[in-house]
Design an enzyme around this catalytic site. Structure first.
Site, PDB file in Angstrom:
ATOM      1  N   LYS A   3      42.606 -52.041  43.155  1.00 26.64           N
ATOM      2  CA  LYS A   3      43.446 -51.769  41.991  1.00 26.64           C
ATOM      3  C   LYS A   3      44.703 -52.656  41.979  1.00 26.64           C
ATOM      4  O   LYS A   3      45.066 -53.261  43.000  1.00 26.64           O
ATOM      5  CB  LYS A   3      43.820 -50.285  41.978  1.00 26.64           C
ATOM      6  CG  LYS A   3      42.594 -49.374  41.829  1.00 26.64           C
ATOM      7  CD  LYS A   3      43.016 -47.929  41.629  1.00 26.64           C
ATOM      8  CE  LYS A   3      41.813 -47.034  41.466  1.00 26.64           C
ATOM      9  NZ  LYS A   3      42.208 -45.647  41.095  1.00 26.64           N
ATOM     10  N   TYR A  43      37.128 -45.886  32.298  1.00 25.93           N
ATOM     11  CA  TYR A  43      37.498 -44.529  32.710  1.00 25.93           C
ATOM     12  C   TYR A  43      37.285 -43.502  31.592  1.00 25.93           C
ATOM     13  O   TYR A  43      37.925 -42.436  31.608  1.00 25.93           O
ATOM     14  CB  TYR A  43      38.951 -44.510  33.180  1.00 25.93           C
ATOM     15  CG  TYR A  43      39.135 -45.047  34.599  1.00 25.93           C
ATOM     16  CD1 TYR A  43      38.652 -44.342  35.696  1.00 25.93           C
ATOM     17  CD2 TYR A  43      39.810 -46.241  34.831  1.00 25.93           C
ATOM     18  CE1 TYR A  43      38.828 -44.813  36.989  1.00 25.93           C
ATOM     19  CE2 TYR A  43      39.984 -46.723  36.132  1.00 25.93           C
ATOM     20  CZ  TYR A  43      39.489 -45.991  37.200  1.00 25.93           C
ATOM     21  OH  TYR A  43      39.669 -46.446  38.483  1.00 25.93           O
ATOM     22  N   ASN A 106      46.268 -45.701  43.832  1.00 28.64           N
ATOM     23  CA  ASN A 106      45.599 -45.347  45.090  1.00 28.64           C
ATOM     24  C   ASN A 106      44.695 -46.457  45.648  1.00 28.64           C
ATOM     25  O   ASN A 106      43.706 -46.184  46.328  1.00 28.64           O
ATOM     26  CB  ASN A 106      44.874 -44.005  44.957  1.00 28.64           C
ATOM     27  CG  ASN A 106      43.756 -44.035  43.944  1.00 28.64           C
ATOM     28  OD1 ASN A 106      43.590 -45.024  43.239  1.00 28.64           O
ATOM     29  ND2 ASN A 106      42.987 -42.972  43.873  1.00 28.64           N
ATOM     30  N   HIS A 109      39.047 -48.022  43.894  1.00 22.61           N
ATOM     31  CA  HIS A 109      38.142 -47.105  43.194  1.00 22.61           C
ATOM     32  C   HIS A 109      36.760 -47.254  43.796  1.00 22.61           C
ATOM     33  O   HIS A 109      36.323 -48.374  44.079  1.00 22.61           O
ATOM     34  CB  HIS A 109      38.077 -47.452  41.701  1.00 22.61           C
ATOM     35  CG  HIS A 109      36.934 -46.790  40.995  1.00 22.61           C
ATOM     36  ND1 HIS A 109      36.976 -45.480  40.592  1.00 22.61           N
ATOM     37  CD2 HIS A 109      35.700 -47.248  40.661  1.00 22.61           C
ATOM     38  CE1 HIS A 109      35.820 -45.161  40.033  1.00 22.61           C
ATOM     39  NE2 HIS A 109      35.022 -46.212  40.061  1.00 22.61           N
ATOM     40  N   GLU A 120      28.813 -48.964  36.426  1.00 22.86           N
ATOM     41  CA  GLU A 120      30.035 -49.705  36.728  1.00 22.86           C
ATOM     42  C   GLU A 120      29.723 -51.142  37.151  1.00 22.86           C
ATOM     43  O   GLU A 120      30.500 -52.060  36.878  1.00 22.86           O
ATOM     44  CB  GLU A 120      30.848 -48.936  37.783  1.00 22.86           C
ATOM     45  CG  GLU A 120      31.363 -47.620  37.201  1.00 22.86           C
ATOM     46  CD  GLU A 120      32.118 -46.719  38.159  1.00 22.86           C
ATOM     47  OE1 GLU A 120      32.225 -47.041  39.365  1.00 22.86           O
ATOM     48  OE2 GLU A 120      32.597 -45.665  37.697  1.00 22.86           O
TER      49      GLU A 120
HETATM   50  P1  CMP Z   1      39.603 -43.269  40.915  1.00 22.89           P
HETATM   51  O1  CMP Z   1      38.731 -43.073  42.086  1.00 22.89           O
HETATM   52  O2  CMP Z   1      39.764 -44.644  40.391  1.00 22.89           O
HETATM   53  O3  CMP Z   1      39.065 -42.336  39.717  1.00 22.89           O
HETATM   54  C1  CMP Z   1      39.925 -41.818  38.716  1.00 22.89           C
HETATM   55  C2  CMP Z   1      41.358 -42.097  38.972  1.00 22.89           C
HETATM   56  O4  CMP Z   1      42.271 -41.301  38.257  1.00 22.89           O
HETATM   57  C3  CMP Z   1      41.664 -41.796  40.424  1.00 22.89           C
HETATM   58  O5  CMP Z   1      41.059 -42.716  41.271  1.00 22.89           O
HETATM   59  C4  CMP Z   1      43.196 -41.807  40.400  1.00 22.89           C
HETATM   60  O6  CMP Z   1      43.715 -43.108  40.534  1.00 22.89           O
HETATM   61  C5  CMP Z   1      43.471 -41.287  39.006  1.00 22.89           C
HETATM   62  N1  CMP Z   1      43.978 -39.933  39.094  1.00 22.89           N
HETATM   63  C6  CMP Z   1      43.308 -38.846  39.484  1.00 22.89           C
HETATM   64  N2  CMP Z   1      44.114 -37.770  39.439  1.00 22.89           N
HETATM   65  C7  CMP Z   1      45.303 -38.201  39.008  1.00 22.89           C
HETATM   66  C8  CMP Z   1      46.540 -37.566  38.739  1.00 22.89           C
HETATM   67  N3  CMP Z   1      46.700 -36.239  38.922  1.00 22.89           N
HETATM   68  N4  CMP Z   1      47.569 -38.318  38.293  1.00 22.89           N
HETATM   69  C9  CMP Z   1      47.400 -39.635  38.090  1.00 22.89           C
HETATM   70  N5  CMP Z   1      46.240 -40.311  38.333  1.00 22.89           N
HETATM   71  C10 CMP Z   1      45.217 -39.594  38.787  1.00 22.89           C
END
Ligand code: CMP
Length: 131
Positions: A3, A43, A106, A109, A120
């Site tokens: 990311k 998403y 984070n 993904h 994907e």
């Molecule tokens: P990812 O695995 O990319 O799949 C969906 C993404 O949404 C997740 O990782 C996080 O980066 C994001 N996400 C999930 N929960 C939250 C939250 N409470 N606040 C902000 N971002 C979120």
């Protein structure tokens, strides 16, 4: 995907090293930047979530690295390698524990099923890209 904040922070090489060391075969790899529309489509499953707008803005805010990874049990093994969505809950030694900033930023993904991995993969790559 790696990311935007992890790419920007220079962690891409270290993250790819961890992926290879864990036994994944990289079948395709590219650096790209998603438009808002592309991030929204990627998403779309989270469209009704309160964090959707933030997620789309963030994922289109800078370059990402997309990869197709091959391994037995790739989906579950990759999820173990990256750790919990929230880095404060991620196990020691996982990619998110080491490199993620927050639940939103984070670092990586991972696909949550073989079916979504296929969707994907096709989002980022064409058949000729996968070798
Ligand atoms: P990812 O695995 O990319 O799949 C969906 C993404 O949404 C997740 O990782 C996080 O980066 C994001 N996400 C999930 N929960 C939250 C939250 N409470 N606040 C902000 N971002 C979120």
């Amino acid at each position: 995907m790696i990311k935007p904040e992890a790419v920007q922070s220079g962690y891409s090489g270290k993250i790819i090293d961890m992926i290879i060391a864990a036994g994944f075969n990289i079948k395709a790899l590219k650096k790209t930047k998603l438009t808002k529309e592309q991030a929204g489509a990627f998403y779309a499953v989270h469209k009704e979530r309160p964090f959707y707008g933030e997620l789309v803005d963030y994922m289109s805010s800078g370059p990402i690295i997309a990869a197709v990874l091959e391994k037995e049990n790739a989906v579950s093994d990759f999820r173990n390698l990256i750790g919990a969505t929230d880095p404060s809950e991620a196990a020691e030694g996982t990619i998110r524990k080491k490199y993620a900033e927050s639940k939103a930023k984070n670092a990586v993904h991972g696909s949550d099923s073989d079916q979504n991995a296929q969707v994907e993969t096709e989002f980022h790559f064409t058949t000729n890209d996968i070798v």
